[in-house]
Scaffold this motif. Structure first.
Motif, PDB file in Angstrom:
ATOM      1  N   ARG A   1       0.838  -1.192   0.000  1.00 29.60           N
ATOM      2  CA  ARG A   1       0.000   0.000   0.000  1.00 29.60           C
ATOM      3  C   ARG A   1       0.881   1.253   0.000  1.00 29.60           C
ATOM      4  O   ARG A   1       2.027   1.220   0.470  1.00 29.60           O
ATOM      5  CB  ARG A   1      -0.920   0.024   1.229  1.00 29.60           C
TER       6      ARG A   1
ATOM      7  N   ASP B   1      -3.150   5.257  -1.643  1.00 29.48           N
ATOM      8  CA  ASP B   1      -4.162   4.495  -0.889  1.00 29.48           C
ATOM      9  C   ASP B   1      -4.571   5.222   0.386  1.00 29.48           C
ATOM     10  O   ASP B   1      -5.737   5.247   0.757  1.00 29.48           O
ATOM     11  CB  ASP B   1      -3.603   3.114  -0.505  1.00 29.48           C
TER      12      ASP B   1
ATOM     13  N   ARG C   1      -6.947   7.851  -4.838  1.00 29.94           N
ATOM     14  CA  ARG C   1      -7.022   6.844  -5.895  1.00 29.94           C
ATOM     15  C   ARG C   1      -8.486   6.729  -6.344  1.00 29.94           C
ATOM     16  O   ARG C   1      -9.383   6.720  -5.495  1.00 29.94           O
ATOM     17  CB  ARG C   1      -6.533   5.506  -5.333  1.00 29.94           C
TER      18      ARG C   1
ATOM     19  N   SER D   1      -9.437   5.583  -1.676  1.00 25.95           N
ATOM     20  CA  SER D   1      -8.473   6.086  -0.678  1.00 25.95           C
ATOM     21  C   SER D   1      -9.197   6.488   0.598  1.00 25.95           C
ATOM     22  O   SER D   1     -10.397   6.696   0.604  1.00 25.95           O
ATOM     23  CB  SER D   1      -7.765   7.341  -1.201  1.00 25.95           C
TER      24      SER D   1
END
Length: 581
Positions: free
Chosen positions: A205, A280, A335, A342
């Motif tokens: 991530r 993320d 994202r 996110s």
């Protein structure tokens, strides 16, 4: 050697500096020297191979950089000097020149760290104070080899030193340093709903901090994931404006084996160091109440020319406080939902909750966040939590991948009563969150339910539209000298009563209520000749956080107050009589 005793040993260097340096300046020497010694130790095993490779590739007329990284086994890290810290000790008379030469032989990314530290200026200052050899000797004697001190342990040592220097240099601590327990709470909140995903082996991530400071938020996020899933990998990204903080952050990442190229230098608002990238998770503690006049030209240009294709499409806050620009910046870095989405946490003061009426930049930003269903929760923290301000602060949790139960809703948590007094105040910071407080707030967020404690609400859930309203403009007729309404004679106004601007008023109508119903009930009984100018109606949003947690306390009975006043005046009377006796 554990990290406390190791950092205590490094701290002993302060004894040498005392007198020639102010306490608040110790970090300028100790931090870069700690980094230098760590890198010196990391490169020691590959030193001979790197020197041979450098000579061979230089002779062949090739760019040696990629070959040297391979030989050193470290991304972005190598040194082409035959010197190291041990050999520097062998020539006391030329310590300054040799140290310069050694620093210049590092890879460009590492040289950049020492330049931002302004390490050359400190070397000169130490040499003039006749302390350079002694300080270098101290550090050359510390074993910071990775076999003795692994990356995680080294990271803890470095963090502890950063924290110590932040604490003794309170004038800048708040600018670049967020209290560790506040970061831990924020990290818990952004990860708590993803525990299942994050526990899978080999998960990778990304996390980003646009106001990275010394890298504390990124470090603690990494620690959290390492504790919960040692197989998971968190790739960190950041940007920082202050040169010394940037150097510390980059050095911290280097020490922990992260890619230092992912930490950018510069003003995030005017020069996005990670243009086009999405992440993320994100965390940020932007400066509160700091004007953005220096970057106004660039920000306005992006807002006007790129609109929603840029970062600042929804609107611009007033120039006196740029914190909401960081909120918009983070939203632009989310994202896309189709790619997994996110979640981010940002610390803001009270101003972004309610400043600005309908149609203002601040209200339009709130409108964008709420109408796009991005706000999961706001947590009100206690006052006196930060080093440079005692004001109330709020953590916003924002996500474009809300769980089904949260869709269309916002949770407000009042954690202002969760604190313990610090044994010793640090600047404006007098309170801290305990582990139990962090766990309680995390549980309140995770449970996503209304809750009360001691008759006081602490968690409340609202629909997004509960924070919206329409500002309607109420007009009254302009009257002539005979008291009759003036009627328009041209264009759109022909045949209509003309408004009297001096009698004009506005009303805020909740979005959940019909405007005409409200008008008939609240306005017409008091002004039967009034009407609404619908062309001027604006939609606004505000989050009156404290109002939702207000508990009415009835005043004490009048007889009780009277009795208390009488007792007080009787006591004063007796004192006066005693003086005159």
């Amino acid at each position: 050697m554990n990290h406390q005793s190791l950092s205590a040993f490094i701290w002993s260097v302060a004894d040498l500096l005392r007198g020639d340096y102010k306490q608040s300046e110790y970090g300028r020497v100790i931090l870069p020297f700690t980094v230098l010694r760590r890198l010196d130790c990391v490169l020691e095993p590959s030193k001979a191979a790197v020197l041979l490779e450098f000579e061979a590739k230089t002779k062949a007329g090739l760019n040696p950089e990629p070959f040297l990284e391979r030989k050193s086994g470290q991304r972005g890290l190598y040194n082409t000097s035959p010197l190291d810290m041990k050999t520097l000790m062998g020539d006391q008379d030329h310590i300054r020149e040799n140290l310069y030469s050694y620093l210049q032989a590092f890879s460009p990314a590492v040289r950049d760290i020492f330049e931002r530290f302004e390490f050359h200026a400190q070397i000169d200052r130490l040499a003039k104070a006749k302390l350079l050899y002694q300080v270098t000797e101290k550090f050359a004697g510390i074993d910071l080899h990775p076999e003795a001190v692994d990356n995680h342990q080294m990271g803890l040592v470095f963090e502890e030193l950063i924290r110590k220097f932040a604490e003794i240099s309170n004038e800048t601590a708040g600018e670049h340093f967020t209290p560790r327990e506040v970061i831990r709470l924020m990290v818990n909140l952004i990860f708590v709903e993803d525990d299942d995903v994050l526990s899978k082996p080999g998960v990778v991530r990304t996390i980003y901090d646009p106001t990275a400071g010394t890298g504390g938020m990124l470090s603690i996020a990494g620690e959290y994931l390492a504790e919960h899933n040692p197989q998971a990998r968190l790739t960190v990204f950041g940007q920082e404006l202050n040169p010394e903080s940037y150097a510390i952050c980059k050095a911290d990442m280097l020490i922990k084996g992260q890619d230092i190229a992912s930490i950018a230098f510069g003003n995030t608002l005017s020069e996005d160091g990670h243009h086009g990238q999405h992440f993320d998770y994100m965390l940020s503690n932007p400066p509160f109440g700091v004007e953005w006049k220096k970057v106004e030209k660039d920000v306005r240009k992006e807002h006007e020319q790129q609109g929603y294709n840029g970062r600042f499409g929804p609107g611009l806050p007033r120039v006196s406080d740029g914190s909401m620009l960081f909120l918009l910046h983070l939203i632009s870095k989310m994202r896309p939902t189709k790619d997994g989405g996110s979640r981010f946490g940002i610390v803001l003061n009270g101003s972004p909750l309610f400043t600005g009426g309908a149609g203002s930049g601040e209200s339009e930003i709130r409108r964008y966040v709420l109408e796009n269903d991005l706000l999961e929760a706001i947590i009100g923290l206690p006052t006196d939590m930060f080093y440079n301000t005692g004001i109330a602060t709020y953590v916003w949790i924002v996500s474009n991948r809300k769980p089904a139960a949260r869709k269309g809703k916002v949770q407000l948590i009042d954690a202002s009563g969760y604190w313990q007094k610090m044994r010793k105040s640090l600047g404006s910071k007098r309170k801290e969150l305990s582990d139990a407080h962090i766990e309680r707030v995390t549980r309140l967020f995770g449970e996503f339910a209304e809750a009360s404690e001691d008759g006081r609400p602490i968690s409340r859930i609202f629909k997004n539209e509960d924070f919206g309203y329409r500002t309607i403009t109420v007009e009254r007729p302009l009257k002539d000298e005979h008291g009759k309404p003036v009627i328009g004679s041209k264009g759109k106004q022909k045949g209509k009563p003309q408004p009297d601007s001096s009698l004009r008023d506005t009303e805020n109508v909740p979005l959940s209520e019909d405007v005409d119903t409200y008008f008939k009930r609240e306005v017409l009984p008091h002004a039967p000749d009034s009407w609404i100018d619908h062309d001027k109606t604006k939609v606004g949003y505000e989050i009156p956080f404290n109002r939702h947690f207000y508990v009415f306390k009835p005043p004490r009975p009048l007889a009780e107050i009277d009795a208390e006043l009488k007792a007080c005046t009787d006591r004063i009377k007796q004192m006066i009589e005693g003086l005159s006796a």
